[in-house]
Design a protein around this motif. Structure first.
Motif, PDB file in Angstrom:
ATOM      1  N   SER A  78       0.764  -1.651   0.208  1.00  0.00           N
ATOM      2  CA  SER A  78       0.196  -0.038  -0.215  1.00  0.00           C
ATOM      3  C   SER A  78       0.384   1.299   0.173  1.00  0.00           C
ATOM      4  O   SER A  78       0.379   2.472  -0.473  1.00  0.00           O
ATOM      5  N   ARG A  81       2.021   1.611  -3.799  1.00  0.00           N
ATOM      6  CA  ARG A  81       0.872   2.324  -4.516  1.00  0.00           C
ATOM      7  C   ARG A  81       0.856   3.583  -4.325  1.00  0.00           C
ATOM      8  O   ARG A  81       0.450   4.453  -4.654  1.00  0.00           O
ATOM      9  N   GLN A 171      -3.124  -1.284  -8.935  1.00  0.00           N
ATOM     10  CA  GLN A 171      -4.338  -1.020  -9.047  1.00  0.00           C
ATOM     11  C   GLN A 171      -5.197  -1.770  -8.733  1.00  0.00           C
ATOM     12  O   GLN A 171      -6.150  -1.472  -8.510  1.00  0.00           O
ATOM     13  N   HIS A 173      -4.381  -4.950  -7.964  1.00  0.00           N
ATOM     14  CA  HIS A 173      -3.674  -5.837  -6.866  1.00  0.00           C
ATOM     15  C   HIS A 173      -4.451  -5.245  -5.654  1.00  0.00           C
ATOM     16  O   HIS A 173      -4.627  -4.901  -4.901  1.00  0.00           O
ATOM     17  N   GLU A 174      -4.889  -7.355  -5.206  1.00  0.00           N
ATOM     18  CA  GLU A 174      -5.614  -6.913  -4.291  1.00  0.00           C
ATOM     19  C   GLU A 174      -4.582  -7.327  -2.426  1.00  0.00           C
ATOM     20  O   GLU A 174      -3.530  -8.754  -2.833  1.00  0.00           O
ATOM     21  N   GLY A 175      -4.293  -6.779  -1.578  1.00  0.00           N
ATOM     22  CA  GLY A 175      -3.869  -7.170  -0.429  1.00  0.00           C
ATOM     23  C   GLY A 175      -2.353  -6.924  -0.746  1.00  0.00           C
ATOM     24  O   GLY A 175      -1.723  -6.361  -1.384  1.00  0.00           O
TER      25      GLY A 175
END
Ligand SMILES: Nc1ccn([C@@H]2O[C@H](COP(=O)(O)OP(=O)(O)OP(=O)(O)O)[C@@H](O)[C@H]2O)c(=O)n1
Ligand SMILES: C[C@](O)(CO)[C@H](O)COP(=O)(O)O
Length: 380
Positions: A78, A81, A171, A173-175
């Motif tokens: 995060s 990101r 953007q 990608h999860e986790g």
């Protein structure tokens, strides 16, 4: 083509221990983060640097014309990101994403990776080292199995990407993810492997600080310079000493203002740099230096050190005279030297001694000064 560096520094460094997160801890007299930033500032091919900081740490870094800041998130991914989205307002063509905790990365190595990503059609490339040790599994202090090491690599940073590609990958990608290569690969992006560098370690555990100090210590050029000067007394009502006009019943004679302390100090810097002495840079035969204020000479020596890539680490000046008494003026001299050199006062010492009434200083025919400096350059 523009290339930005994104340095993630929002972690809390729990495994490294200490009173504060590892990036703010000292390493050879500076903070870990300062070593990392200097390596990027010194690397060719990096146009600007974005540092991702924890909200509690904003304000810990002095403003710099090539560095901007944003805040990170709860995980490394995060934080990256957030950084990529901050860069997106003025998107670079390429981005190098780096852990602040890899503080031994050399400028030349960063420049090599920046060059590679700017001169390839590939969207991503990252440094890694093949695993050379045998691999085991273990539990409760016992080996429970072995694993084939063929084709296994230890990943490093900086990892280099086409900017739009890695922004889109993050953007989508999860986790969390171990690194940005994992995020890129999850989005189907091919990543080329570059040769890693064994010295490019990441400070993770407490013992890594000592390893990093050893690596950085080997990359440093440390110089000691010494200077000595004498001026005779003549008529006058003050002496210029270390940039301060000290009232006295005589003055010092010389071609310039005869500030014996500044002359010794300038010579110490020139000496440490192997750049001759004050007379070589400001010949006494040149009338333009007649009566000159000696801070001009010292400022020149300091600028030359900076041009040659050296930082002045500390200064120690000793004035040798019976009179005037120096101690009452030493704090003002320390402040004057700090103003002229740009070095913090706690790295500047001004002290004095008599020569026990022996010799020319003892007979009060003149004042002598000696100075020692240390100069440090990081060889990247
Ligand atoms: N929320 C986070 C977590 C990590 N990082 C950064 O990611 C890099 C690699 O992470 P790691 O070495 O694990 O650092 P920490 O998370 O600080 O350490 P620890 O896991 O021991 O707490 C570091 O530069 C760290 O500052 C970050 O910017 N934001
Ligand atoms: C990105 C990285 O440095 C690659 O080796 C590493 O994965 C980040 O550190 P962490 O300890 O896994 O958070």
């Amino acid at each position: 083509m523009t290339t930005a560096a994104l340095i993630v520094a929002a972690g809390r460094g729990t495994r490294a221990g200490g009173d504060c997160p590892k990036q703010w801890q000292p390493l050879l007299g500076r903070r870990v983060i300062d070593w990392t930033l200097d390596a990027f500032l010194g690397a060719d091919g990096i146009d600007r640097i974005l540092v991702v900081l924890h909200p509690d740490d904003l304000g810990q870094l002095a403003p710099h014309p090539r560095i901007t800041f944003t805040t990170g998130g709860a995980t490394r991914s995060s934080s990256v990101r957030n950084g990529l989205e901050a860069l997106a307002s003025d998107p670079p063509d390429h981005v190098l994403i780096h852990d602040v905790a890899r503080c031994c990365t050399k400028s030349a190595y960063i420049a090599y990776i920046a060059y590679k990503i700017a001169n390839t059609d590939l969207p991503a490339l990252a440094p890694a080292l093949p695993v050379t040790d045998a691999l085991w599994t273990g539990a409760e202090g016992q080996v429970t199995g072995t694993r084939d090491r063929t084709g296994l690599y230890r990943a490093q940073t900086p990892q280099a990407f086409d900017f739009k590609t890695i922004l889109a990958a993050h953007q989508a990608h999860e986790g969390d993810a171990a690194d940005d290569v994992a995020v890129a690969r999850a989005a189907g992006v091919k990543v080329a492997i570059l040769d890693g560098d064994e010295d490019n370690l990441k400070i993770t555990h407490p013992h890594d600080f000592a390893r990093a100090e050893k690596i950085l210590g080997n990359q440093m050029d440390i110089r000691v310079g010494s200077g000595f000067d004498v001026h005779r007394f003549g008529p006058g009502d003050h002496c210029m000493l270390c940039g301060v006009a000290v009232p006295h019943d005589r003055g010092l004679q010389g071609h310039s203002d005869a500030d014996v302390g500044l002359h010794a100090l300038a010579d110490a810097i020139y000496g440490g740099l192997a750049q001759g002495d004050i007379g070589r840079h400001f010949p006494p035969s040149d009338p333009q230096w007649k009566g000159a204020e000696s801070h001009i000479f010292l400022r020149h020596a300091v600028a030359l050190a900076s041009e040659l890539g050296f930082k002045i680490n500390n200064i120690d000046v000793t004035l040798i005279c019976e009179r005037p008494k120096i101690t009452p003026h030493a704090p003002a001299m320390q402040a004057a030297l700090s103003e002229i050199t740009g070095i913090a006062p706690d790295r500047i010492s001004v002290k004095a001694t008599t020569s026990e009434r022996l010799g020319f200083t003892g007979r009060e025919e003149g004042i002598a000064a000696q100075a020692v400096v240390t100069l440090v350059k990081t060889c990247a």
